[in-house]
Enzyme design. Sequence first.
Site, PDB file in Angstrom:
ATOM      1  N   ALA A 240      56.868  61.417 -14.511  1.00  8.60           N
ATOM      2  CA  ALA A 240      56.448  60.076 -14.105  1.00  8.60           C
ATOM      3  C   ALA A 240      57.008  59.040 -15.068  1.00  8.60           C
ATOM      4  O   ALA A 240      57.072  59.266 -16.276  1.00  8.60           O
ATOM      5  CB  ALA A 240      54.925  59.979 -14.065  1.00  8.60           C
ATOM      6  N   LYS A 241      57.398  57.890 -14.509  1.00  8.09           N
ATOM      7  CA  LYS A 241      57.917  56.802 -15.331  1.00  8.09           C
ATOM      8  C   LYS A 241      56.884  56.331 -16.356  1.00  8.09           C
ATOM      9  O   LYS A 241      57.191  56.085 -17.519  1.00  8.09           O
ATOM     10  CB  LYS A 241      58.306  55.623 -14.436  1.00  8.09           C
ATOM     11  CG  LYS A 241      59.303  55.930 -13.357  1.00  8.09           C
ATOM     12  CD  LYS A 241      59.445  54.735 -12.416  1.00  8.09           C
ATOM     13  CE  LYS A 241      60.263  55.069 -11.195  1.00  8.09           C
ATOM     14  NZ  LYS A 241      60.306  53.972 -10.218  1.00  8.09           N
TER      15      LYS A 241
END
Length: 284
Positions: A240-241
């Site tokens: 995930a960013k």
Amino acid sequence: MAAMIRTRFAPSPNGQLHLGHAYAAVVAHDLARARGGEFLLRIEDIDGTRSRAELIPEILADLDWLGLRWDGPVVHQSSRLPSYQAAAERLKAQDLLYPCRCTRAEVLAASPGTGPDGPIYPGTCRGRAVDPAGAAWRLDMAKAVSLTGPLEWTDALAGVQRAQPEAFGDVVLLRKEAPASYHLAATLDDAADGVTLVTRGADLFASTHVHRLLQALLGLSVPVWHHHGLLVESDGRKLAKRRGSPALADLRRSGADGPALAQALRTALFPAGISLVSGVGIAP
């Protein structure tokens, strides 16, 4: 003669691409190329203030670095706002949308349970006189399902599925902070682009139940879906960013070999601490 396959990769410019995005892009690209089809690129840039225009050139550079070439011009969701509004007006004309001013906290407090998208909306604003100015618009799920009757959709890996959008409750289709929800925008865009094979992660498998319903309500074409496995970190969470998963841009600028990385992803040779997992009943 079989119809030409057309896939797409549709990132959001709200953070840099990471290995999970690279894997998704490789899957979509390779499935199209293996059958002499087309691979499209769409930028989903309508997420309010989270969308950052300066990241779009980075996305294009990352894909080019990986050796992935797309067909035709890059499409931006922000150019399609009238189509989202037109679809919403069609649903309103069928008395299928209603305005909702409930906060997330209010929904959570009154929710009868949890669905694929989180707390199920309790229907607080359904049937009430609600000022539509600045409100979200929800789909009256029970009424919508009664209009379409039973529906099916096909996943290339999991087979034929019976659509069960009721599990989501009255989903939001027009958001307060954006012109359209993911459910509405992605469904309309895939139809507009003539996508025949929708590739995306297994975490979005359940969303397809809602998308199939919207296709029936709006008279849209029905593709086949391909929900691939997800890259996860050593603790089992998907990349995930927001958690700082390694950015492709950093690897690119460090001189890493992009095509070699793409080939490694194809052959499941992932960096230490990263693995590929499938959804329930779905092979990666």
